[in-house]
Design a protein around this motif. Sequence first.
Motif, mmCIF file in Angstrom:
data_model
loop_
_atom_site.group_PDB
_atom_site.id
_atom_site.type_symbol
_atom_site.label_atom_id
_atom_site.label_comp_id
_atom_site.label_asym_id
_atom_site.label_seq_id
_atom_site.Cartn_x
_atom_site.Cartn_y
_atom_site.Cartn_z
ATOM 1 N N VAL A 1 0.742 -1.436 -0.096
ATOM 2 C CA VAL A 1 -0.028 -0.060 -0.048
ATOM 3 C C VAL A 1 1.003 1.221 0.096
ATOM 4 O O VAL A 1 1.662 1.464 0.822
ATOM 5 C CB VAL A 1 -0.866 -0.074 1.322
ATOM 6 N N LYS A 2 0.532 2.407 -1.024
ATOM 7 C CA LYS A 2 1.360 3.395 -0.802
ATOM 8 C C LYS A 2 0.102 4.535 -0.454
ATOM 9 O O LYS A 2 -1.014 4.540 -0.826
ATOM 10 C CB LYS A 2 1.627 3.671 -2.234
ATOM 11 N N LEU A 3 0.439 5.142 0.635
ATOM 12 C CA LEU A 3 -0.326 6.160 1.143
ATOM 13 C C LEU A 3 -0.340 7.550 0.368
ATOM 14 O O LEU A 3 0.791 7.809 -0.326
ATOM 15 C CB LEU A 3 -0.159 6.635 2.546
ATOM 16 N N LYS A 4 -1.619 8.434 0.444
ATOM 17 C CA LYS A 4 -1.608 9.527 -0.398
ATOM 18 C C LYS A 4 -0.474 10.677 0.203
ATOM 19 O O LYS A 4 0.052 11.243 -0.681
ATOM 20 C CB LYS A 4 -2.895 10.186 -0.504
ATOM 21 N N LYS A 5 -0.466 10.601 1.323
ATOM 22 C CA LYS A 5 0.547 11.624 2.103
ATOM 23 C C LYS A 5 1.327 10.976 3.181
ATOM 24 O O LYS A 5 0.920 9.807 3.780
ATOM 25 C CB LYS A 5 -0.359 12.601 2.843
#
Length: 152
Positions: free
Chosen positions: A71-75
């Motif tokens: 998972v890559k988070l938005k911020k």
Amino acid sequence: MKLDPAQRQILSLLQKDSTLSTQQMADKVGLSPSPCWRRVKELEESGLIKGYVALLDRQKLGLTTCVWVRVKLKKHSAEVLDRFEAVVKGCDEVVECYELLGETDCLLKLYLPNLEAFSAFMHNFLLKIPEVDVTHSSVALREIKNETALPI
């Protein structure tokens, strides 16, 4: 905590079978039951032994599909990560979650009944978390090694 040889043996035995009686453990370690029991209590009180659990056969429970989701988070902020962690901790399908360095922010390990359940998890749970930007998934074809015992 520095461990003596008897403590190491006790920990190894308990990791393999936590149902051993004090007498059985003492016999294997070469101590009498009272000192063996005291050592186990010391290991528990120190927090080195966090608890005792039953290990279940996931296949027999119908959880035949293992999926890893990156998972890559938005911020990147403490608030975003805290919100993501809180949601993930409440999800039973997620059995492990790690925060990582590098391109991926978090790695999730899931046990599910099938790929349809994985699709439902993605659409009804993970992709609805506002902090999630991008995901990449890998489905395990077979399990080669899955140990709970730590090297001592």
